[in-house]
Design an enzyme around this catalytic site. Structure first.
Site, short mmCIF file in Angstrom:
data_model
loop_
_atom_site.label_atom_id
_atom_site.label_comp_id
_atom_site.label_asym_id
_atom_site.label_seq_id
_atom_site.Cartn_x
_atom_site.Cartn_y
_atom_site.Cartn_z
N GLY A 1 88.98 15.77 84.20
CA GLY A 1 88.09 15.56 85.34
C GLY A 1 87.09 16.68 85.56
N HIS B 1 102.34 12.82 83.43
CA HIS B 1 100.94 13.23 83.55
C HIS B 1 100.86 14.56 84.30
CE1 HIS B 1 96.72 13.27 84.67
NE2 HIS B 1 96.52 12.42 83.68
N GLU C 1 96.71 16.40 76.81
CA GLU C 1 95.64 16.50 77.80
C GLU C 1 95.60 17.93 78.35
OE1 GLU C 1 94.72 12.44 79.65
OE2 GLU C 1 96.48 13.16 80.71
N GLY D 1 88.23 9.01 84.05
CA GLY D 1 87.00 8.54 84.69
C GLY D 1 86.20 7.52 83.88
N LYS E 1 94.27 6.04 87.32
CA LYS E 1 94.76 6.91 88.41
C LYS E 1 94.75 6.12 89.73
CE LYS E 1 93.34 10.82 85.68
NZ LYS E 1 92.88 12.19 85.60
N GLU F 1 99.04 15.53 86.56
CA GLU F 1 98.93 15.38 88.03
C GLU F 1 100.30 15.14 88.65
OE1 GLU F 1 95.89 12.37 87.82
OE2 GLU F 1 94.53 13.90 87.01
N SER G 1 88.25 14.51 79.92
CA SER G 1 86.79 14.32 79.88
C SER G 1 86.32 13.64 78.59
CB SER G 1 86.07 15.65 80.09
OG SER G 1 86.37 16.18 81.37
N ASN H 1 93.32 5.47 82.00
CA ASN H 1 94.19 5.81 83.12
C ASN H 1 93.33 5.75 84.37
OD1 ASN H 1 95.91 6.84 85.01
ND2 ASN H 1 96.07 8.89 84.10
P1 13P Z 1 89.37 12.36 82.71
O1 13P Z 1 89.04 11.50 81.51
O2 13P Z 1 88.79 11.81 83.99
O3 13P Z 1 89.08 13.80 82.47
O4 13P Z 1 90.97 12.23 82.91
C1 13P Z 1 91.80 12.41 81.81
C2 13P Z 1 93.16 12.03 82.21
O5 13P Z 1 93.82 12.71 82.98
C3 13P Z 1 93.71 10.78 81.67
O6 13P Z 1 95.07 10.67 81.91
#
Ligand code: 13P
Length: 251
Positions: free
Chosen positions: A173, A95, A167, A235, A11, A97, A213, A9
């Protein structure tokens, strides 16, 4: 046996050109991995170009969101018909977010899941508890509510097509990964909720990804857990070489 699905992802990262370069690099790195499904969730502006660059490879492209109508006066939104028209096969929905910053409810996410399925897109339905919810013992309650809300009203045949991404919000993150044992325990609970809704055949077949993560160092151990069927990686999916290590762990 469930097939693993490793999805990135991105983002809101990369320019269009950087996205194209990353997909070109990735498709060359992962061409030999036949036992894992590979998906990249990219910003909507790149989807058409990335669908072309990935065509004929085992790298599939996902949208990160969509609106649950075919067309109409919804300024700034993108429809499942548009996604299908450029060859997109997956869409990340709900998601954390989007739940947090754009106030998406389980009901709205459910409309999106149904609309995606109606158009032959595979939804990656994201769920997960916040830190204070885990600390106050509400993990199962929250995940159960999000699964029940997101998958409400689906037929058994529709439910079979949904990918779930667990998640935990506190792990996104932050560098704080759930331990493999902790993630496994929650995945097992989530699978039971799906069993209660749709029966054992559906729950046994449902892909439940872990996200939060996940990286090149911890992916193998997480994906070795019996109920963890891949990852949704933020990430660590931005760099093709790093992401290739995670994909290899799922292969
Ligand atoms: P990270 O791997 O950066 O923690 O993000 C996870 C995520 O939200 C994937 O959708």
């Amino acid at each position: 046996m469930r097939r693993k699905v490793v999805a990135g992802n991105w983002k809101m990262n990369k320019t269009n050109e950087e996205g194209i370069e990353t997909i070109k690099e990735l498709r060359n790195l992962v061409g030999e991995y036949k036992n894992v499904d590979i998906v990249i969730g990219a910003p909507s502006i790149m989807l058409a170009d990335l669908a072309k660059v990935s065509a004929g490879s085992n790298v599939k492209i996902a949208a990160q969101n969509m609106y649950p109508k075919d067309s109409g006066a919804f300024t700034g939104e993108i429809s499942p018909v548009m996604l299908k028209s450029i060859g997109i096969e997956y869409v990340i929905l709900g998601h954390s977010e989007r739940r947090e910053y754009f106030h998406e409810s389980d009901e709205f996410i459910n409309q999106k899941v149904k609309s995606a399925l109606a158009h032959g897109l595979t939804p990656i339905l994201c769920i997960g508890e916040k830190l204070e919810e885990r600390e106050t013992g509400k993990t199962l309650e929250v995940n159960s509510k999000q699964i029940k809300g997101g998958m409400a009203g689906l037929s058994v045949e529709e439910a079979k097509k949904v990918i779930v991404a667990y998640e935990p919000v506190w792990a996104i993150g932050t560098g704080k990964t759930a331990t493999p044992e902790m993630a496994q325990a929650t995945h097992k609970e989530i699978r039971k909720v799906i069993e209660d809704m749709f029966g054992l055949e559906v729950s046994n077949g449902t892909i439940i990804q872990y996200g939060g993560s996940m990286n090149a160092a911890n992916a193998a151990e997480l994906m070795a857990q019996p109920d963890i069927d891949g990852g949704l990686v933020g990430g660590a999916s931005l760099d093709a070489k790093v992401f290739e290590v995670i994909i290899k762990a799922g292969n």
